[in-house]
Design an enzyme around this catalytic site. Structure first.
Site, PDB file in Angstrom:
ATOM      1  N   HIS A 201      79.831  65.915  20.404  1.00 18.45           N
ATOM      2  CA  HIS A 201      79.594  67.234  21.009  1.00 18.45           C
ATOM      3  C   HIS A 201      80.820  67.653  21.814  1.00 18.45           C
ATOM      4  CE1 HIS A 201      78.845  64.375  24.234  1.00 18.45           C
ATOM      5  NE2 HIS A 201      79.049  65.348  25.103  1.00 18.45           N
ATOM      6  N   ASP A 203      81.664  69.638  25.612  1.00 17.85           N
ATOM      7  CA  ASP A 203      80.954  69.957  26.855  1.00 17.85           C
ATOM      8  C   ASP A 203      81.010  71.462  27.079  1.00 17.85           C
ATOM      9  OD1 ASP A 203      80.502  67.263  27.243  1.00 17.85           O
ATOM     10  OD2 ASP A 203      82.251  66.983  28.524  1.00 17.85           O
ATOM     11  N   HIS A 258      83.754  64.862  21.413  1.00 17.48           N
ATOM     12  CA  HIS A 258      83.753  63.436  21.748  1.00 17.48           C
ATOM     13  C   HIS A 258      82.376  62.830  21.506  1.00 17.48           C
ATOM     14  CE1 HIS A 258      82.775  65.769  25.354  1.00 17.48           C
ATOM     15  NE2 HIS A 258      82.104  64.727  25.811  1.00 17.48           N
ATOM     16  N   ARG A 268      77.693  49.661  28.885  1.00 18.89           N
ATOM     17  CA  ARG A 268      78.651  50.641  29.416  1.00 18.89           C
ATOM     18  C   ARG A 268      77.942  51.502  30.448  1.00 18.89           C
ATOM     19  NH1 ARG A 268      83.256  53.888  28.089  1.00 18.89           N
ATOM     20  NH2 ARG A 268      82.899  56.103  28.395  1.00 18.89           N
TER      21      ARG A 268
HETATM   22  C1  AKG Z   1      78.233  63.169  28.032  1.00 20.28           C
HETATM   23  O1  AKG Z   1      77.393  62.702  28.825  1.00 20.28           O
HETATM   24  O2  AKG Z   1      78.349  64.404  27.797  1.00 20.28           O
HETATM   25  C2  AKG Z   1      79.145  62.265  27.332  1.00 20.28           C
HETATM   26  O3  AKG Z   1      79.952  62.704  26.557  1.00 20.28           O
HETATM   27  C3  AKG Z   1      79.047  60.817  27.585  1.00 20.28           C
HETATM   28  C4  AKG Z   1      80.354  60.126  27.716  1.00 20.28           C
HETATM   29  C5  AKG Z   1      80.171  58.714  28.230  1.00 20.28           C
HETATM   30  O4  AKG Z   1      79.058  58.339  28.566  1.00 20.28           O
HETATM   31  O5  AKG Z   1      81.157  58.003  28.308  1.00 20.28           O
END
Ligand code: AKG
Length: 325
Positions: A201, A203, A258, A268
């Site tokens: 997606h 942001d 990303h 993570r």
């Molecule tokens: C988001 O929460 O919009 C992400 O792209 C997550 C990225 C991550 O958790 O490293």
């Protein structure tokens, strides 16, 4: 470009043909915020990648690690205790379901308001501590976000230095904070979907500032469509250009696609600040950027764009709907 192969990653995904990138990139731009060339490098990175890593950012390591350890404590609680917080509509605890349109990932998360009034009394065993750490973190991050946005304006030779940052400083700024936890995922991957922590997606906001623990998983899509893995660096921040900034720069900056893949052995934890404008703010290219050119986008407010994204899937090209033909 120089590409470093990670053996562990290559082995982990070796049974999935063509779906997964096996490369860790050393091409990701690094910006040292304490250096005078920061503004030039930021502009270049936003044009080419829509993504860069920031070092010498000034956020004390203990502000980061204390919040991280509280977040880990929260996610280690039994599911029923985490669910007391309520669903993430708009703020709360979410598990696997992302958004309202069927997106699923191997992730649990907290979506939090960035305003101080937000009631955190239900969060974990020590909500007061959580609130205090969160507020400290948030004010440091907003400060860094504004510093970066001001360097962008300077790098773009826009006279009004706070043209972007004022939107985050506004009391009505619609910014969000998100903590994602991706448990180690030891399932044998049957297809690329089974590894997805957070699907691809862009942001929608102006800018996102991401920090994670020392587990990799984040990948960005280059303009040529290749996916590259971002090497983890728990001391640094990673910055994404959001859709709104792409529009305000009339497409000069690139909103980066990303996603996150889960790790077989390690969990993570990432914390992301999404800097957004006030709801009634018109998102439109800045006159000083246009220099007589036509806008590539139809006019819309942040609230219109945000509501539109609620009705879409993560991977949809949301900005496409607002492009002029
Ligand atoms: C988001 O929460 O919009 C992400 O792209 C997550 C990225 C991550 O958790 O490293």
């Amino acid at each position: 470009k120089v590409v470093v192969l990670s053996k562990a990653t290559t082995e982990q995904y070796s049974n999935i043909k063509n779906c997964m990138p096996t490369t860790f990139s050393s091409t990701i731009p690094i910006v040292d915020l304490s250096k005078p060339d920061a503004k030039t490098l930021i502009v270049k990175a936003c044009e080419e990648f829509g993504f860069f890593k920031v070092i010498n950012h000034g956020v004390p390591m203990e502000v980061i690690s204390e919040l991280e350890s509280e977040a880990f404590k929260f996610f280690s609680l039994p599911l029923n205790e985490k669910e007391i917080v309520g669903p993430p509509n708009p703020f709360g605890y979410g598990n696997k379901k992302i958004g309202r349109n069927g997106d699923i990932g191997c992730v649990e998360y907290l979506l939090l308001s960035t305003s101080q009034e937000h009631n955190l009394s239900l969060y974990g065993k020590n909500p007061e501590k959580f609130r205090c750490l969160l507020n400290n973190y948030m004010s440091s991050i907003r400060k860094m976000a504004c510093e970066i946005l001001e360097l962008m304006a300077e790098g773009l030779k826009i006279q009004q230095k706070d043209v972007f940052s004022k939107l985050l400083m506004d009391k009505q700024s619609d910014s969000v904070f998100r903590v994602n936890h991706y448990p180690a995922n030891s399932k044998i991957p049957v297809n690329d979907q089974s590894l997805i922590g957070f699907g691809e997606h862009t942001d929608p906001q102006i800018i996102s500032l991401l920090r994670s623990n020392n587990t990799s998983g984040l990948q960005i899509c280059l303009k040529d469509g290749d996916w590259i893995s971002v090497p983890h660096d728990q001391k640094s921040f990673f910055i994404n250009v959001g859709d709104s900034l792409q529009v305000m720069t009339n497409g000069r900056f690139h909103s980066v696609k990303h996603r996150v893949l889960t790790n077989e052995f390690k969990s993570r934890l990432s914390m992301i600040y999404f800097g957004g404008p006030p709801l009634d703010e018109k998102i439109t290219p800045l006159p000083s950027i246009m220099k007589g050119k036509e806008s590539l986008y139809k006019e819309f407010t942040w609230s219109e764009y945000k509501n539109f994204t609620y009705g879409t899937k993560l991977a949809d090209n949301r900005l496409g709907h607002f492009e002029r033909n």
